[in-house]
Every structure is written in structure tokens, then in C-alpha cells.
Scaffold this active site. Sequence first.
Site, PDB file in Angstrom:
ATOM      1  CD  GLN A  10      -3.065  -0.869   2.385  1.00  0.00           C
ATOM      2  OE1 GLN A  10      -4.003  -0.189   2.182  1.00  0.00           O
ATOM      3  NE2 GLN A  10      -2.698  -1.711   3.180  1.00  0.00           N
ATOM      4  CB  SER A  88       3.116  -4.541   3.528  1.00  0.00           C
ATOM      5  OG  SER A  88       1.828  -4.523   4.356  1.00  0.00           O
ATOM      6  CG  LEU A  89      -1.263  -5.627  -0.959  1.00  0.00           C
ATOM      7  CD1 LEU A  89      -2.511  -6.532  -0.469  1.00  0.00           C
ATOM      8  CD2 LEU A  89      -1.691  -4.391  -1.651  1.00  0.00           C
ATOM      9  NE  ARG A 113      -2.796  -8.286   5.170  1.00  0.00           N
ATOM     10  CZ  ARG A 113      -2.142  -7.290   4.738  1.00  0.00           C
ATOM     11  NH1 ARG A 113      -2.487  -6.320   3.746  1.00  0.00           N
ATOM     12  NH2 ARG A 113      -0.927  -6.853   5.378  1.00  0.00           N
ATOM     13  CG  HIS A 196       2.891  -4.096   9.039  1.00  0.00           C
ATOM     14  ND1 HIS A 196       2.480  -5.472   8.751  1.00  0.00           N
ATOM     15  CD2 HIS A 196       2.636  -3.380   7.592  1.00  0.00           C
ATOM     16  CE1 HIS A 196       2.101  -5.432   7.429  1.00  0.00           C
ATOM     17  NE2 HIS A 196       2.210  -4.195   7.044  1.00  0.00           N
ATOM     18  CD  GLN A 245       1.948  -8.901   6.270  1.00  0.00           C
ATOM     19  OE1 GLN A 245       1.036  -8.382   6.571  1.00  0.00           O
ATOM     20  NE2 GLN A 245       2.653  -9.283   5.014  1.00  0.00           N
TER      21      GLN A 245
END
Length: 309
Positions: A10, A88-89, A113, A196, A245
Amino acid sequence: MKVAFLFPGQGSQKVGMLREWLEEDAPLVEELFGQASRICGVDLLRLSLEGPEEELNLTKNSQPAILTFSALLLRKIPLVPDVVAGHSLGEYSALFCAGSFDFDEAVYLVRRRGEIMQEASPLGEGTMVAVLGLSLSEVQEIVDVLRGEGKVEIANINSSDQVVLSLEKSLLPRVLEEVSRRGKKAMELRVSAPFHSSFMEKAREAFARVLEGVTIRPPRYPYLSNVTAAFERDPGRIRDLLVEQLVAPVRWKDIMDVLCGEGVRKALEVGPGMVLSKLFEREHPEVSVFPTFSPRRLQIAVSEVREVQ
């Protein structure tokens, strides 16, 4: 010499990011984004082309939009990776690339998510800030200074001199002040919640239930986890790490170190923007990372990487 496919997260999204690809291959764009839009119940193609930016930046929209963009690029890249990793994503895009999820499963997962993460931290209450030019220990000092004033935590360790914080929105002026006092810069990210970190604790259990309903297959390419910065293959462990995560820092610097140590010298950034390319350029200049966000960029990237495959 090994080649990696890297997938951004993102903040890489922007309105208009699909325009050149729509001109290049409208049927494929409409196929993939139409499929993703039906799963999500929102017109991701319109959002990606026209916005509004505030709506695209909502995590429940930006996550499936970025993953679908990466899936589009994978259909255009006539190469296979030696190793995959995502920020991340982007970890979900990497696992899709490696065959651990099919496209429908991946889109569904990142949509849920995003929804669950947004619910865990109401819009406007938290944010994320990238601190530029300070080491991890120096950023930790800022966290320690501000700890008594509110919640602020290290969320991403992106490189030796870029660390991202998750924090209460009310602390933003203080974080900027502390960074400025040290002669460096910080900037707020285009995200709609503080990821996170312990801000996402409420999301952990809910997302674990979602993941239980999805079959995860062993990745066909070596894949690095954000949580461990190590190669993971066991589907059960991958499932647990994807839940973890949500609340654990992204160890991207360590992932770059591992890739370099494994002999990766060329990589493609498979998604919008070139954030990961720039991070690698500063941290490991011996590794050439090529963005693929436009038809011309992808053509150059493929030409460069084919020389070593």
C-alpha cells in the site's frame, strides 16, 4: 545469477495508474479488474482510473487494486522468477505468483484483510509515517521519547535509513517535530490505518478465521516472509505468519539482505510505482531492480533480465 520478482504494498497506488495499460490491452485490464470488482463489490477499474483518491486509498480498496495490478503485469511478463518477495500487502501478490493462492482467493483475502484492518482502527484515528535518513536505533529513540504521550510503534524496517512508524494521528506533529530536530525528514503515508503494529491486534483473530477457509498451497518458487525474513514453504506456517504479519514489523531491509546474499542481482518490481526499486538501489546498488508499471518500463525490464536467464 538469480532473478527476483518483488511486489509492492500500500502507498504505491495512485489514480490513473492503469491508463497506459488500458490503452495497451483493454480486454485484459477489463477481464482482471472486472473479475476483482465482482469479488469485492466495488468498481476497482473506475477507482484506479478516476478515483476519487480518498476512496482508492481506503485499505479495503487499495489492497485488491494493487494486487490486481500486479496480476495484470504477471500476465505480461514472459519470465519466471528464481525467488519472490512482497512488501506487506505485496506478500499476497508474491504468494499468488508462486501459486499458493489462485487469483479469486488472493483478491478475496486482501479485500477481507483490508476490511478487517480498517475496522480494527477507525478511519482518522491512526496513521503511518516514513522517517527518512535515521537509523533503526535513532528512530527507536524517538519512539521511546514519545511513548508517554501516546501509542507509536515501529512498523516497517525498509532500509538502513528508512523506518516507518504506526501511530495515533494526534501524535503526528510530535513525530515530525522530533525528526526535524534531528535534521531529517518524515512524511505521512497514503494509508488509512496504522498497520503492522498493536493497533491491528483486534484484526488478528478475525483474519485468522478468514484464512482458515482458504487452501494455501506450497509456493512453487522460494518465497520470503515479511515476519521472519526467511524462506517459508509449509502452508500451515505460512498461514500463521500471514496472521502475525498484521501486528509484526515488516523486515524489508533483512529481506533485501537475504536476496542479495542468495545471489540475486536483477529483479523486477511487479506493481505500481518504483518504491522497492529505489530502496534496493540505496541499500544494495549491486542489485538492479527494474519497475514494470508501464508498457515501456516492462519492455525495458524484460530485455534487461532476459540477458541473464
